[in-house]
Design a protein around this motif. Sequence first.
Motif: not given
Length: 287
Positions: A10, A15, A162, A167, A172
């Motif tokens: 992150a 991410h 996820a 995640k 996203d």
Amino acid sequence: MAVRSREFWAYKETHFPPNVTKETLEALPDFQIRDDDIVVASYPKAGSNWLLGIVCKLLRSAGKTEESADSLLTGPMEMTLPTAEHAGYVTLAAKPSPRIVKTHVPISFAPRGVSKPQNQVKVLVMMRNPKDSAVSYYHFNRRLCQVAGLAEPPVWKEYAQAFVGGKVKYGDYCDHVLGWWQMWDDPHFLFLKYEDMKKDLLSSVKTIATFLEIALDEATIAAIAEESTFNRMKEDFGRSKWPTKRIIPRKGIVGDWKNWLSPDESKAFDSWCEGKLSGTGLNFDFE
């Protein structure tokens, strides 16, 4: 502070895969975009490689380049591929024009010449409905683990949860596409949808050629569209010298998510997208 995990790490609440480094992300905003650069931006597994293939064919047919697709494309500019010594943006900096710049980063991490374009730079943004994107990304990650000899990724049920939770690598999905969608009325940008291209590839090729200011006769455009069907593209990718490129094409259809998402998972995706995308003017076909 960067927090690393086995699958991603992150940075600034987004991410990224391990082959995208903090040093690269800090360097990207200052990367110099040239006036004749063609940028293809997308969330992973949205059909960007399909689009890149079409752009390459148009450039070659117009006599703007003699390079093959394998040599013209360097992978995402933010990644350091296993076969490369440097991150993609370093390799790109030394390439002659015209350059094709590929990226999966959110717009907030993109070069300023892309997020705030000037002059003649052209940015094509490829989008695909989130359910098919998730399924395609899941299968690509599994294939990539096999090719790279890595541990198996999560099973589908875990991956679907996820994905909705952001995640996964590149964060996203909805936030990612909305970041680019804010540029929908900027003339430097062309937004394309996977589903529309599947419905009418010939019209899409014409639209792309017009946006790139490439003038070709009808027969040539039709030939490029025929050469860019999924089956033809899959054959081309299968001949690539890059192992990771050979595993990119899978089914190339709209609606494969029905074979993977349970009714509850489908409802979770719908609720998530409704909450994020409602009122933005951005919508998708799911079949």
